[in-house]
Structures are given as C-alpha cells and as structure tokens.
Design a protein around this motif. Structure first.
Motif, PDB file in Angstrom:
ATOM      1  N   THR A  73     -20.529  17.672  -6.160  1.00 23.30           N
ATOM      2  CA  THR A  73     -20.252  19.097  -6.368  1.00 23.30           C
ATOM      3  C   THR A  73     -20.498  19.534  -7.813  1.00 23.30           C
ATOM      4  OG1 THR A  73     -17.917  18.496  -6.625  1.00 23.30           O
ATOM      5  CG2 THR A  73     -18.616  19.319  -4.465  1.00 23.30           C
ATOM      6  N   ALA A  74     -20.251  18.642  -8.770  1.00 21.87           N
ATOM      7  CA  ALA A  74     -20.472  19.004 -10.172  1.00 21.87           C
ATOM      8  C   ALA A  74     -21.937  19.318 -10.427  1.00 21.87           C
ATOM      9  CB  ALA A  74     -19.997  17.876 -11.084  1.00 21.87           C
ATOM     10  N   THR A  75     -22.827  18.546  -9.835  1.00 21.68           N
ATOM     11  CA  THR A  75     -24.258  18.784  -9.998  1.00 21.68           C
ATOM     12  C   THR A  75     -24.644  20.140  -9.424  1.00 21.68           C
ATOM     13  OG1 THR A  75     -24.665  16.410  -9.849  1.00 21.68           O
ATOM     14  CG2 THR A  75     -26.546  17.864  -9.522  1.00 21.68           C
ATOM     15  N   ALA A  76     -24.074  20.494  -8.266  1.00 22.37           N
ATOM     16  CA  ALA A  76     -24.375  21.794  -7.662  1.00 22.37           C
ATOM     17  C   ALA A  76     -23.823  22.934  -8.514  1.00 22.37           C
ATOM     18  CB  ALA A  76     -23.806  21.852  -6.246  1.00 22.37           C
ATOM     19  N   LEU A  77     -22.619  22.760  -9.050  1.00 21.46           N
ATOM     20  CA  LEU A  77     -22.022  23.812  -9.879  1.00 21.46           C
ATOM     21  C   LEU A  77     -22.776  24.011 -11.188  1.00 21.46           C
ATOM     22  CD1 LEU A  77     -18.163  23.361  -9.480  1.00 21.46           C
ATOM     23  CD2 LEU A  77     -19.441  25.483  -9.182  1.00 21.46           C
ATOM     24  N   ALA A  78     -23.368  22.960 -11.709  1.00 23.54           N
ATOM     25  CA  ALA A  78     -24.078  23.063 -12.985  1.00 23.54           C
ATOM     26  C   ALA A  78     -25.213  24.076 -12.927  1.00 23.54           C
ATOM     27  CB  ALA A  78     -24.615  21.696 -13.396  1.00 23.54           C
ATOM     28  N   GLU A  79     -25.736  24.333 -11.739  1.00 23.10           N
ATOM     29  CA  GLU A  79     -26.825  25.303 -11.592  1.00 23.10           C
ATOM     30  C   GLU A  79     -26.332  26.742 -11.659  1.00 23.10           C
ATOM     31  OE1 GLU A  79     -28.988  24.445  -8.079  1.00 23.10           O
ATOM     32  OE2 GLU A  79     -29.442  22.361  -8.637  1.00 23.10           O
ATOM     33  N   HIS A  80     -25.019  26.950 -11.598  1.00 27.06           N
ATOM     34  CA  HIS A  80     -24.464  28.308 -11.596  1.00 27.06           C
ATOM     35  C   HIS A  80     -23.843  28.713 -12.920  1.00 27.06           C
ATOM     36  CE1 HIS A  80     -25.083  28.623  -7.276  1.00 27.06           C
ATOM     37  NE2 HIS A  80     -24.363  27.528  -7.078  1.00 27.06           N
ATOM     38  N   VAL A  81     -23.700  27.790 -13.870  1.00 26.28           N
ATOM     39  CA  VAL A  81     -22.992  28.088 -15.113  1.00 26.28           C
ATOM     40  C   VAL A  81     -23.950  28.114 -16.287  1.00 26.28           C
ATOM     41  CG1 VAL A  81     -20.867  27.059 -14.225  1.00 26.28           C
ATOM     42  CG2 VAL A  81     -22.434  25.660 -15.581  1.00 26.28           C
ATOM     43  N   GLY A  82     -23.453  28.668 -17.399  1.00 27.07           N
ATOM     44  CA  GLY A  82     -24.267  28.731 -18.600  1.00 27.07           C
ATOM     45  C   GLY A  82     -23.980  27.627 -19.592  1.00 27.07           C
ATOM     46  N   GLN A  83     -22.824  26.941 -19.440  1.00 32.31           N
ATOM     47  CA  GLN A  83     -22.454  25.858 -20.350  1.00 32.31           C
ATOM     48  C   GLN A  83     -21.743  24.758 -19.580  1.00 32.31           C
ATOM     49  OE1 GLN A  83     -20.916  27.093 -24.333  1.00 32.31           O
ATOM     50  NE2 GLN A  83     -20.636  29.106 -23.394  1.00 32.31           N
ATOM     51  N   VAL A  84     -21.990  23.517 -19.992  1.00 30.99           N
ATOM     52  CA  VAL A  84     -21.307  22.361 -19.420  1.00 30.99           C
ATOM     53  C   VAL A  84     -20.650  21.588 -20.552  1.00 30.99           C
ATOM     54  CG1 VAL A  84     -21.568  20.151 -18.234  1.00 30.99           C
ATOM     55  CG2 VAL A  84     -22.821  22.153 -17.418  1.00 30.99           C
ATOM     56  N   LEU A  85     -19.396  21.227 -20.347  1.00 24.20           N
ATOM     57  CA  LEU A  85     -18.651  20.424 -21.321  1.00 24.20           C
ATOM     58  C   LEU A  85     -18.267  19.116 -20.637  1.00 24.20           C
ATOM     59  CD1 LEU A  85     -17.513  20.672 -24.224  1.00 24.20           C
ATOM     60  CD2 LEU A  85     -15.371  21.447 -23.198  1.00 24.20           C
ATOM     61  N   VAL A  86     -18.846  18.005 -21.100  1.00 24.73           N
ATOM     62  CA  VAL A  86     -18.587  16.691 -20.507  1.00 24.73           C
ATOM     63  C   VAL A  86     -17.520  15.991 -21.338  1.00 24.73           C
ATOM     64  CG1 VAL A  86     -19.571  14.486 -19.789  1.00 24.73           C
ATOM     65  CG2 VAL A  86     -20.971  16.558 -19.707  1.00 24.73           C
ATOM     66  N   VAL A  87     -16.393  15.673 -20.694  1.00 26.91           N
ATOM     67  CA  VAL A  87     -15.304  14.979 -21.377  1.00 26.91           C
ATOM     68  C   VAL A  87     -15.621  13.488 -21.406  1.00 26.91           C
ATOM     69  CG1 VAL A  87     -12.844  14.433 -21.329  1.00 26.91           C
ATOM     70  CG2 VAL A  87     -13.642  16.718 -20.654  1.00 26.91           C
ATOM     71  N   VAL A  88     -15.598  12.927 -22.606  1.00 25.76           N
ATOM     72  CA  VAL A  88     -15.890  11.505 -22.814  1.00 25.76           C
ATOM     73  C   VAL A  88     -14.621  10.840 -23.326  1.00 25.76           C
ATOM     74  CG1 VAL A  88     -17.344   9.839 -24.015  1.00 25.76           C
ATOM     75  CG2 VAL A  88     -18.272  12.092 -23.383  1.00 25.76           C
ATOM     76  N   ARG A  89     -14.064   9.943 -22.556  1.00 17.89           N
ATOM     77  CA  ARG A  89     -12.851   9.241 -22.999  1.00 17.89           C
ATOM     78  C   ARG A  89     -13.253   8.077 -23.899  1.00 17.89           C
ATOM     79  NH1 ARG A  89      -7.322   9.008 -21.207  1.00 17.89           N
ATOM     80  NH2 ARG A  89      -6.368   7.062 -21.908  1.00 17.89           N
ATOM     81  N   ALA A  90     -12.707   8.105 -25.113  1.00 19.95           N
ATOM     82  CA  ALA A  90     -13.152   7.154 -26.131  1.00 19.95           C
ATOM     83  C   ALA A  90     -12.952   5.705 -25.721  1.00 19.95           C
ATOM     84  CB  ALA A  90     -12.416   7.434 -27.445  1.00 19.95           C
ATOM     85  N   ASP A  91     -11.869   5.406 -24.993  1.00 25.38           N
ATOM     86  CA  ASP A  91     -11.558   4.014 -24.661  1.00 25.38           C
ATOM     87  C   ASP A  91     -11.999   3.631 -23.249  1.00 25.38           C
ATOM     88  OD1 ASP A  91      -9.809   5.634 -23.352  1.00 25.38           O
ATOM     89  OD2 ASP A  91      -8.015   4.459 -23.801  1.00 25.38           O
ATOM     90  N   ARG A  92     -12.801   4.502 -22.573  1.00 30.86           N
ATOM     91  CA  ARG A  92     -13.126   4.196 -21.189  1.00 30.86           C
ATOM     92  C   ARG A  92     -14.570   4.503 -20.804  1.00 30.86           C
ATOM     93  NH1 ARG A  92      -8.705   5.991 -16.979  1.00 30.86           N
ATOM     94  NH2 ARG A  92      -7.634   4.454 -18.295  1.00 30.86           N
ATOM     95  N   THR A  93     -15.112   5.644 -21.200  1.00 30.37           N
ATOM     96  CA  THR A  93     -16.435   6.055 -20.746  1.00 30.37           C
ATOM     97  C   THR A  93     -17.512   5.157 -21.336  1.00 30.37           C
ATOM     98  OG1 THR A  93     -15.635   8.340 -20.713  1.00 30.37           O
ATOM     99  CG2 THR A  93     -18.006   8.004 -20.508  1.00 30.37           C
ATOM    100  N   SER A  94     -18.346   4.575 -20.474  1.00 28.97           N
ATOM    101  CA  SER A  94     -19.447   3.733 -20.968  1.00 28.97           C
ATOM    102  C   SER A  94     -20.656   4.596 -21.290  1.00 28.97           C
ATOM    103  CB  SER A  94     -19.817   2.694 -19.912  1.00 28.97           C
ATOM    104  OG  SER A  94     -20.399   3.310 -18.781  1.00 28.97           O
ATOM    105  N   GLU A  95     -21.506   4.074 -22.149  1.00 30.86           N
ATOM    106  CA  GLU A  95     -22.709   4.818 -22.527  1.00 30.86           C
ATOM    107  C   GLU A  95     -23.632   5.018 -21.329  1.00 30.86           C
ATOM    108  OE1 GLU A  95     -26.559   4.461 -25.546  1.00 30.86           O
ATOM    109  OE2 GLU A  95     -24.839   3.119 -25.776  1.00 30.86           O
TER     110      GLU A  95
END
Length: 300
Positions: free
Chosen positions: A236-258
């Motif tokens: 659903t996030a991919t589908a919603l990205a086509e309708h918005v003007g900005q995307v903010l991706v939250v990156v958790r410092a101790d968890r999100t891998s590159e």
C-alpha cells in the motif's frame, strides 16, 4: 420681449411646476417612493427546482489523551518545549519549505513510512502532525493509512470509525464526513476504515486519485500526513507514494539495514521527493541537545 405673432400681446408665463415635479420630469424619479430612480420592475424570485439539502451538524471535537501521549514519550499539545519538540520543528520546516516550492496542492501531502515494522513511523507521524498543527496558517489532516495495523486513533486516545477505505470502496460515502476533529483546533484525523482484501487496488484506482485530490483542494490551508504501512511489509505504501508530493522514510538508527533502506526507497519512485528521518539516535555527551536552552532558562 417678443409679442404674440397674432395680436402682438406678450405670451402667457410658462408654468414650470413644483420642484418635485421638475425632478420627476428631468431625472425620472418616482414620487412617493423615496425618490428612487424608476426602472423595469424586478423579476420575480426564481423558484428553486428542489429544496436545499439540510445542513449536517458539525461533529464535536474528540479530546486527545494527553496523559497517554506523555506516557509514550510523545509531544503533548500545549506542553513545555522539549528536545523532541525542537527536533520535529526542524523536520517540519523542511517539509513546509518543500510544500511552498512544489506543486501547490500535491506537495501538501506527506507520506510517512519505514522500510520494516517497529522502526517508529507511527511515532513520527503523530508527532509530526502535532508539531505541524501548532503552525498559525495550517490545518493538519492526519490520515491513518496503515490498513493492517491502524494505530493512529489508539495513539491519540480517540475513537475510530469509517474512514479512507470505506470511502474508496463505497461511492455513496463522503470522505469529508469520515474526518474526526480533535480538541487541538488545527488537527483532524481520517481513520483507515474497514480493511478489505484489495487495499492496494483501491489505492491505485482512479477513484482514489480523484478522492485524494478532492481532499487536497477542499481547503488551501490543509496539509495531509499519511501514516503508511512499512514499504517492505505491504504494497500500500508504494501505491500511496504515487498520490503524494513528499515521502518521509523513518530510519531507525539501531535497526534499519542499508539494504532494506535502499530497497524501500527504490519502491517509492512514484514520488519525486523522498527524504530520510533518522530515529532513535543516542545522544553523545557533547553533541547537540535541543531543549537544554529552555531548561537552563527555567532554572535561572
């Protein structure tokens, strides 16, 4: 004085009439009607083809549970300035700047997501919406778009109800009627609605495009914040990205891998503006620490 051409007598004096009579003759005023200019009779009022629809009473604002927000370490409306408040002030300034420079309507829609679950995207969505609601010239609509785990109403301590998915699935439902006002004057919430088996297809439909555009343009002061599902956990996030003007991706410092982050950003290519928000950073002893200025002022 010239005489009468017949018998040489002077002509009788011409009767000029009263002042009112002369005004009527010269200017076309109507006597006895307050000297209003005479004109065509007004047309009769048109009879409406059908009676006007009865107005829908405004929904009473729902009180936000400030104790719950404080217990979860979140921003509290009307609370003291904290380090967290200053951090989100910085974040929102970048988003507002991009909103002014971009497409006037679409850039006022911001999608907040993460690569994987439990990286803090709802925490950031709610705090960002609360921070934006403190602006003088904005009305913030926080949209719960995590249809599998809709946590926004519970986080704020307000009841849920029909929402975005219901309005997408049923054309007779007015999406504006699903919006829940809160006791924060500039903040409203649109619940996720009843989950279905074709959430992504509904979001990718022409109806979704028209409905979200209507929400954007209904109020030029409205800024929408979508709390979306994690990108790598639901489509659903991919589908919603086509309708918005900005995307903010939250990156958790101790968890999100590159690798997860790179894959998530690649899937969000439906939006041209993608920014990262680093979450859960440990403060260094001599590093930047927002809020200490205000604390020192209070202790003085």
């Amino acid at each position: 004085m010239r005489g009468d051409p017949i018998n040489g007598a002077p002509p009788p004096p011409r009767r000029r009439g009263s002042l009112l009579e002369r005004a009527v003759e010269r200017y076309g005023f109507q006597p006895g009607a307050g000297l209003r200019p005479m004109g065509p009779a007004p047309a009769p009022a048109a009879t409406p083809a059908e009676p006007a629809a009865p107005s829908v009473p405004a929904r009473a604002p729902e009180p936000i549970d400030r104790v719950r927000l404080a217990e979860r370490g979140m921003l509290v409306p009307g609370g003291p300035v904290t380090a967290l408040a200053e951090e989100f002030r910085l974040v929102k300034r970048q988003l507002l700047l991009a909103a002014r420079e971009g497409d006037a309507a679409r850039s006022r829609s911001v999608l907040v997501c993460s690569a994987q679950p439990d990286e803090g995207k709802t925490f950031c969505s709610v705090n960002l919406a609360l921070s934006l609601a403190a602006e003088r010239d904005l009305e913030v609509l926080l949209v719960d778009a995590d249809f599998a785990k809709p946590d926004v109403p519970d986080t704020l301590g307000i009841p849920s109800g029909p929402g975005l998915l219901d309005a997408l699935a049923d054309p007779t439902i007015d999406v504006e009627g699903c919006i829940i006002p809160t006791d924060v004057p500039s903040l409203s919430v649109l619940p996720a609605g009843a989950r279905s088996d074709n959430d992504t297809e509904l979001l990718a439909s022409d109806r979704a495009h028209a409905l979200l555009q209507r929400l954007e343009r209904a109020n030029p002061r409205r800024l929408m914040v979508f709390d979306s599902a994690p990108v790598l956990a639901a489509s659903t996030a991919t589908a919603l990205a086509e309708h918005v003007g900005q995307v903010l991706v939250v990156v958790r410092a101790d968890r999100t891998s590159e690798s997860d982050l790179r894959e998530a950003v690649a899937l969000l290519d439906g939006c041209d503006t993608v920014q990262l928000l680093l979450n859960a950073v440990s403060l260094q002893p001599r590093g930047r620490r927002f809020g200490s200025y205000y604390e020192a002022e209070e202790e003085a």
